[in-house]
Enzyme design. Structure first.
Site, PDB file in Angstrom:
ATOM      1  CE  LYS A 191      77.426 -24.723 -12.726  1.00 51.99           C
ATOM      2  NZ  LYS A 191      77.468 -25.755 -11.520  1.00 51.99           N
ATOM      3  CG  ASN A 216      74.461 -22.347  -2.424  1.00 49.29           C
ATOM      4  OD1 ASN A 216      75.542 -22.083  -2.361  1.00 49.29           O
ATOM      5  ND2 ASN A 216      73.982 -22.524  -3.948  1.00 49.29           N
ATOM      6  NE  ARG A 217      73.721 -16.167   3.501  1.00 52.51           N
ATOM      7  CZ  ARG A 217      72.305 -16.040   3.769  1.00 52.51           C
ATOM      8  NH1 ARG A 217      71.430 -15.886   2.812  1.00 52.51           N
ATOM      9  NH2 ARG A 217      71.779 -16.304   5.095  1.00 52.51           N
ATOM     10  CG  MET A 218      76.777 -23.422   0.008  1.00 53.28           C
ATOM     11  SD  MET A 218      76.550 -24.051   1.659  1.00 53.28           S
ATOM     12  CE  MET A 218      77.567 -25.209   2.149  1.00 53.28           C
ATOM     13  CB  THR A 225      72.363 -20.744  -8.414  1.00 57.24           C
ATOM     14  OG1 THR A 225      73.834 -19.878  -8.061  1.00 57.24           O
ATOM     15  CG2 THR A 225      72.823 -22.325  -7.934  1.00 57.24           C
ATOM     16  CB  SER A 246      79.845 -18.980  -7.632  1.00 54.47           C
ATOM     17  OG  SER A 246      79.371 -18.700  -6.245  1.00 54.47           O
ATOM     18  CG  ASN A 267      81.853 -21.469 -10.463  1.00 56.13           C
ATOM     19  OD1 ASN A 267      81.258 -20.709 -10.820  1.00 56.13           O
ATOM     20  ND2 ASN A 267      81.509 -22.090  -9.497  1.00 56.13           N
ATOM     21  CG  PHE A 274      75.878 -33.705  -3.628  1.00 53.06           C
ATOM     22  CD1 PHE A 274      74.455 -33.251  -3.654  1.00 53.06           C
ATOM     23  CD2 PHE A 274      76.364 -34.873  -3.079  1.00 53.06           C
ATOM     24  CE1 PHE A 274      73.692 -34.387  -2.954  1.00 53.06           C
ATOM     25  CE2 PHE A 274      75.433 -35.728  -2.562  1.00 53.06           C
ATOM     26  CZ  PHE A 274      74.144 -35.455  -2.013  1.00 53.06           C
ATOM     27  CG  ASP A 275      82.236 -35.621  -3.175  1.00 51.64           C
ATOM     28  OD1 ASP A 275      82.543 -35.078  -2.052  1.00 51.64           O
ATOM     29  OD2 ASP A 275      82.696 -36.635  -3.636  1.00 51.64           O
ATOM     30  CB  THR A 325      72.637 -21.732 -16.024  1.00 51.51           C
ATOM     31  OG1 THR A 325      71.595 -22.161 -15.439  1.00 51.51           O
ATOM     32  CG2 THR A 325      72.407 -21.576 -17.517  1.00 51.51           C
TER      33      THR A 325
END
Length: 343
Positions: A218, A115-117, A248, A180, A177, A68-69, A246
């Site tokens: 994560k 999302n696939r940021m 996504t 992802s 992480n 988010f940030d 978890t």
């Protein structure tokens, strides 16, 4: 009020409206009287909500999840909504633009996001500088770290070490992480040997300091039971503090949204993730004998969802997609719900 304006907000591209709303929040919070208003409207301070976890004192167990940030731009503003902690990132050593747009999609029929940021962020040096200048006022901040897209997996350790070193003095805990789905090959680092190498190396650096930071991993919701058993073993061997369960999911099972939306590649978050993330939390907690801290995240859209995660074995919880769909009032509603069941 949020539910009244949400249909208007949802008419625009999710990523663009995210920047519009967060930018507006920043400008509004500079206006005299807005911060006291936010405190009265959204925050809930109660000693019964405080938690001693990871050697840290949290004013409440509800945090804002990473993503988010990403660049630590809005921590002070977001803290006004009553979060007990905020996790920034995912941060990489070098700045990177992320994947091509559009890369975020709403699935209103499922109350979900895809999302696939691709770890779009301004780089660890910029984020660390911003955090040093921050007036934290006791707020707990987590640093979620990853590798750059162009870094091959065999060199990934160097990326995690650089982020760890640069953020060490400005965050309270770290999140590694490797789960992802939006960076090619990243999830391969969840395999036993590469993951142990990363975590052991970070722990080695951790022990060299006068103080150490809790390190959490994560994990993806798509891991099998045998892979979760490996995670438990790795946590015990490396002696890291715990997991965030978890991230996504790449699963699209049971979605109600039209195929034009559900077929988009990327990680799915929101209500469809609730059941699986809770299953992973319960499995890890029970199989490990509650041997480590679990931060639960995935599909929390109500106080009942939050309590479900806590009952399954999570000590702390985080929201993101629920915050988008339910609005900032969700924070206070969840905390009130927890107070009703707290001993």
């Amino acid at each position: 009020m949020y539910q009244l304006i949400k249909p208007l907000l949802f008419k625009f591209d999710p990523e663009n409206i995210h920047h519009f709303v967060t930018g507006g929040l920043r400008r509004a919070s500079r206006i005299w009287g807005v911060k006291p208003f936010l405190k009265n409207a959204f925050q809930l301070d109660d000693k019964r909500l405080e938690r001693e976890v990871l050697g840290l004192k949290f004013k409440n167990p509800l945090g804002l999840a990473a993503g988010f940030d990403k660049n630590a731009d809005f921590i002070e503003d977001l803290a006004g909504f009553g979060f007990g902690f905020i996790e920034i990132g995912t941060v990489t050593p070098l700045p990177q633009p992320g994947n091509e747009k559009p890369r975020m999609f709403r699935l209103p029929d499922d109350e979900a996001l895809i999302n696939r940021m691709g770890f779009n962020n301004q780089g660890v040096d910029v984020v660390a500088h911003r955090l040093r200048a921050l007036d934290r006022k006791g707020l707990i901040i987590g640093g979620n770290i990853g590798k750059n897209k162009q870094t091959p997996n065999e060199d990934a350790l160097g990326d995690y070490i650089k982020c760890f070193d640069q953020l060490f003095d400005v965050v309270d805990y770290f999140v590694v992480n490797v789960s992802s789905p939006n960076t090619p090959g990243l999830r391969e680092l969840q395999e036993k040997e590469p993951l142990k190498n990363i975590l052991n190396s970070l722990q080695h650096r951790n022990r060299k300091n006068d103080i150490s930071r809790p390190i959490l991993l994560k994990i993806a919701p798509d891991l099998s039971d045998s892979q979760l058993d490996n995670i438990i073993e790795i946590i015990k061997e490396t002696n890291i503090a715990g997991v965030i369960a978890t991230n996504t999911t790449i699963s699209r099972e049971g979605l109600l949204s039209p195929e034009s939306l559900s077929k988009e590649t990327g990680g799915l978050s929101g209500k469809p993730l609730r059941k699986r993330s809770t299953e992973v939390i319960r499995y890890l907690s029970e199989k490990s004998g509650k041997a480590f801290t679990i931060i639960g995240v995935g599909g929390i859209h109500s106080p009942e969802d939050a309590i479900e995660k806590l009952n399954a074995g999570a000590t702390l919880i985080q929201i993101y997609t629920g915050f988008v769909y339910e609005g900032p009032g969700l924070v206070k509603r969840i905390l009130k719900g927890i107070l009703k069941v707290v001993k």
